[in-house]
Design an enzyme around this catalytic site. Structure first.
Site, short mmCIF file in Angstrom:
data_model
loop_
_atom_site.label_atom_id
_atom_site.label_comp_id
_atom_site.label_asym_id
_atom_site.label_seq_id
_atom_site.Cartn_x
_atom_site.Cartn_y
_atom_site.Cartn_z
N LYS A 92 0.81 -1.23 0.00
CA LYS A 92 0.00 0.00 0.00
C LYS A 92 0.84 1.28 0.00
O LYS A 92 0.41 2.30 -0.50
CB LYS A 92 -0.96 0.02 1.19
CG LYS A 92 -2.14 -0.92 1.02
CD LYS A 92 -3.20 -0.67 2.08
CE LYS A 92 -4.44 -1.52 1.86
NZ LYS A 92 -4.21 -2.95 2.21
N GLU A 114 -10.73 7.37 4.35
CA GLU A 114 -11.38 6.51 5.33
C GLU A 114 -10.55 5.21 5.39
O GLU A 114 -9.77 4.91 4.49
CB GLU A 114 -12.82 6.19 4.90
CG GLU A 114 -12.97 5.06 3.91
CD GLU A 114 -12.45 5.37 2.52
OE1 GLU A 114 -12.22 6.55 2.20
OE2 GLU A 114 -12.25 4.40 1.76
N SER A 382 1.88 -9.81 -0.91
CA SER A 382 1.54 -8.38 -0.79
C SER A 382 1.91 -7.76 0.55
O SER A 382 2.09 -6.56 0.64
CB SER A 382 0.05 -8.18 -1.06
OG SER A 382 -0.73 -9.01 -0.20
C1 LIG Z 1 -4.99 -4.06 1.75
C2 LIG Z 1 -4.26 -5.29 1.46
C3 LIG Z 1 -4.65 -6.19 0.43
C4 LIG Z 1 -5.91 -5.99 -0.36
O1 LIG Z 1 -5.98 -4.83 -1.12
P1 LIG Z 1 -5.82 -4.86 -2.70
O2 LIG Z 1 -6.16 -3.48 -3.10
O3 LIG Z 1 -6.74 -5.90 -3.24
O4 LIG Z 1 -4.41 -5.20 -2.97
C5 LIG Z 1 -3.87 -7.29 0.17
N1 LIG Z 1 -2.73 -7.54 0.88
C6 LIG Z 1 -2.34 -6.73 1.88
C7 LIG Z 1 -1.10 -7.08 2.62
C8 LIG Z 1 -3.07 -5.58 2.20
O5 LIG Z 1 -2.67 -4.79 3.20
#
Ligand SMILES: *Cc1c(COP(=O)(O)O)cnc(C)c1O
Length: 400
Positions: A92, A114, A382
């Protein structure tokens, strides 16, 4: 054929997307669109963004061959794109820095948003602190209670956390509250969205900021293997980490792509999952046309996922389009499969993954054994799972 990558002039990907906002938000959102259209063409803006990605986020993130996991599964080689190693521990930060830089370029003094679970709020508060901007995060009062550690993090980073007491005191009410303040204060304020969702230009803009992930991954896999991967796998909440990895490969038709959404506890019961791509129907949510889990009146349905970052009743419009044209296959993983994947990565690789990312791993674990040893799967890791260990420990104790 329409482009797989770019929205049309109205911000539509096929029939999905667009910009559907109340009259008082038309001017502020149009202003963001105009500023971004300029910034994306400006080499100086891009250079500044890339310098922050390198020196502050720590990019490029490694592409790691997970030999232990691959051996355990006995099929394709699994590579992990290590977004968990970014500063703040997830992808993010990539788009929050991009949005923060754009806000500065527009002469804004404050970032606002938000947040539900607080992940977006923490990443945005980080960007605001770095860039010398104020930050105001609206959060449902119930979420403020549930997500104490993230509230404390945001406050330490200098953000003001507004606890929203109206309505159901959840994410939906936080969205309404944040947008009404933004409509009033937009001259000084930039509204930052946390995924590839919302009115145009946000889905395209957030995707562009995240597409660094796939550009790096392509270079890295070509350097290591001399060829493209056979498959890419990523979790889908709103869809930003998935499009981050996929975008650079969308025109490479030999690369299969899987988006993995939460099947939760039970796919047959409304409120027990968040499988928007599987059960969603065309509707309107947060200023865009997209697939939505909704009731007959068009109200968003309650959702559940073991991963709080994935429990969203909509999805980015480009994903709805990529499903329709068959470029990306959308599958799901249950809470139980996700927990098993989480544990398997811990033990085979010494990496604690976020529960969101563990959904992608769960599908890779199903997929790899069906492929041969010379095939390659890239999973977008992610985020890191430190935030999830207490919850996982509780869940495992329940089943012990
Ligand atoms: C917020 C988040 C997601 C999901 O958000 P996307 O916009 O679908 O990527 C996935 N993995 C992590 C580690 C997150 O913090």
């Amino acid at each position: 054929m329409t482009s797989l990558v770019h929205a049309d002039e109205g911000g539509f990907f096929g029939s999905h997307g667009g910009r559907f906002v109340p009259p008082q938000l038309e001017t502020p959102i149009a202003e963001v669109a105009a500023a971004y259209a300029e910034a994306r063409q400006d080499p100086e803006f891009q250079a500044e963004y890339e310098a922050l990605l390198a020196d502050y986020v720590g990019r490029p993130s490694p592409l790691f061959l997970a030999e232990g996991l691959s051996r355990e599964l006995g099929g394709a080689k699994i590579y992990l794109k290590r977004e968990d190693l970014n500063h703040t521990g997830a992808h993010k930060i990539n788009h929050c820095l991009g949005e923060g830089l754009l806000a500065k370029r527009m002469g804004k003094k404050k970032l606002m948003a938000e947040t539900g679970a607080g992940q977006h709020g923490v990443a945005l508060a980080t960007a605001a602190a770095l860039l010398g901007l104020d930050c105001e995060i609206h959060m449902g009062a119930i979420d403020v209670e549930k997500q104490r550690p993230n509230v404390v993090r945001m406050q330490m980073l200098g953000a003001k956390v507004v606890s929203v007491e109206s309505g159901g005191r959840c994410l939906k009410d936080a969205v309404d509250s944040a947008f009404s303040v933004f409509a009033r204060d937009y001259k000084d304020t930039f509204f930052a969205i946390g995924s590839v969702v919302g009115p145009d230009p946000y889905p395209s803009m957030v995707r562009d900021f995240q597409s660094i992930v796939g550009r790096e991954a392509k270079k890295q896999i070509l350097a290591k293997e001399g060829r493209l991967p056979d498959a890419l796998v990523a979790s889908v909440g709103g869809g930003s980490n998935a499009l981050g990895l996929f975008t650079e490969f969308l025109e490479d038709t030999e690369v299969k792509m899987y988006g993995v959404e939460p099947a939760g506890r039970n796919l047959d019961v409304v409120g027990e999952h968040a499988a928007t791509m599987t059960f969603g129907t065309p509707g309107m949510l947060h200023g865009m046309k997209t697939l939505v889990l909704q009731d007959e009146a068009g109200e968003p349905a309650p959702v559940h996922s073991i991963a709080s970052g994935l429990d969203y009743p909509g999805v980015g419009p480009q994903h709805a389009f990529l499903k329709e044209v068959g470029r990306v296959e959308y599958v799901h993983a249950s809470d139980a499969e996700t927990l098993a994947a989480f544990q398997m990565l811990c033990r085979t690789e010494g990496i604690i993954p976020a529960l969101e990312s563990s959904h992608a791993l769960a599908h890779a674990i199903r997929l790899a054994p069906t492929l041969s040893n010379d095939q390659i799967v890239v999973v977008n890791l992610s985020g890191r799972g430190d935030k999830d260990i207490d919850y996982v420990a509780e869940r495992l104790a329940e089943h012990a």
